[in-house]
Design an enzyme around this catalytic site. Structure first.
Site, PDB file in Angstrom:
ATOM      1  N   LYS A 115       0.855  -1.191   0.000  1.00  0.00           N
ATOM      2  CA  LYS A 115       0.000   0.000   0.000  1.00  0.00           C
ATOM      3  C   LYS A 115       0.888   1.237   0.000  1.00  0.00           C
ATOM      4  CE  LYS A 115      -4.322   0.912   2.446  1.00  0.00           C
ATOM      5  NZ  LYS A 115      -4.920   0.809   3.784  1.00  0.00           N
TER       6      LYS A 115
HETATM    7  C1  E4P Z   1      -8.155   1.154   4.284  1.00  0.00           C
HETATM    8  O1  E4P Z   1      -7.524   0.839   3.299  1.00  0.00           O
HETATM    9  C2  E4P Z   1      -8.072   2.506   4.867  1.00  0.00           C
HETATM   10  O2  E4P Z   1      -6.806   2.749   5.380  1.00  0.00           O
HETATM   11  C3  E4P Z   1      -9.139   2.655   5.900  1.00  0.00           C
HETATM   12  O3  E4P Z   1     -10.361   2.206   5.351  1.00  0.00           O
HETATM   13  C4  E4P Z   1      -9.259   4.056   6.447  1.00  0.00           C
HETATM   14  O4  E4P Z   1     -10.396   4.118   7.263  1.00  0.00           O
HETATM   15  P1  E4P Z   1     -10.669   5.343   8.281  1.00  0.00           P
HETATM   16  O5  E4P Z   1     -10.907   6.567   7.476  1.00  0.00           O
HETATM   17  O6  E4P Z   1     -11.905   4.915   9.030  1.00  0.00           O
HETATM   18  O7  E4P Z   1      -9.466   5.435   9.148  1.00  0.00           O
END
Ligand code: E4P
Length: 217
Positions: free
Chosen positions: A83
């Site tokens: 990522k």
């Molecule tokens: C997933 O890939 C993201 O990092 C995550 O969904 C972020 O979620 P949040 O905005 O609730 O922290």
């Protein structure tokens, strides 16, 4: 539509995995912090548990270091998706790692143009954060719809991974738009099965069944 679980909590992943609903897992530095675990150890355990892609995020901000981190994370297992943030360094890392055959999830996407760049860099997944957009009165689902249109216009193969999902309505709307994947916290995924009429109907059936005095086993 595929479901990814947005957590680094092994027990929660294992529980949901038994339902057959887990097509992958997403983590980020905040979720690693919440787990209290070492990133390399917990990610390895998740990869062994779940067959689908498991996203593990780099933390460097310069491309050279980011690529090194990405390569290290990719060594954990074959189902790792590295990522990277939607910055020029992240896009460069995306191109390099994708060319090496590693899956890449480009994260922190908040605009259609950013999603266009990620697709051009060969991203396996683009992660638009709908909840964080809604938080500041922007329309997260409108962004998903725009990205769907743009990707279809040019037959980009990058999968739309709806992230920052806060409610079951986000899941329904994503499915209606035709997003490829939703990643949601375990509590949101569990709520997908809830309906008061299901509870009411089941209670009535069980009450009538008790009156029959019968047993199936
Ligand atoms: C997933 O890939 C993201 O990092 C995550 O969904 C972020 O979620 P949040 O905005 O609730 O922290």
């Amino acid at each position: 539509m595929k479901f990814f679980v947005d957590t680094a909590d092994i027990e929660a992943i294992a529980e949901l995995n038994e339902t057959g609903m887990v097509d992958g897992v997403t983590t980020n530095p905040s979720l690693i912090l919440k787990s209290g675990r070492d990133i390399l150890e917990v990610t390895k355990e998740i990869c062994a548990l779940v067959k689908g892609p498991v996203s593990a995020e780099v933390v460097a901000t310069e491309a050279e270091e980011m690529i090194k981190e990405g390569r290290k994370l990719a060594e954990i297992a074959e189902n790792i998706a590295v990522k990277v943030p939607l910055t020029w360094a992240g896009l460069k890392t995306c191109k390099t790692l994708t060319d090496e055959g590693t899956m890449v999830n480009v994260t922190l996407c908040f605009s259609a143009n950013q999603a266009l760049l990620a697709a051009k860099a060969g991203a396996t997944f683009i992660s638009p954060f709908v909840g964080r957009m809604d938080d500041i009165n922007l329309d997260g689902m409108e962004l998903i719809s725009d990205i769907r249109t743009i990707y279809d216009n040019y037959a980009f193969e990058t999968e739309i991974l709806v992230a920052s999902v806060r409610s079951v309505n986000h899941v329904t709307e994503s499915a209606l738009i035709g997003a490829d994947i939703c990643t949601a916290p375990p509590k949101v995924l569990k709520k997908l099965a809830d309906h008061p009429l299901t509870d009411k109907g089941l209670a009535a059936f069980l009450a009538d069944w008790a009156k029959t005095g019968q047993q199936i086993l």
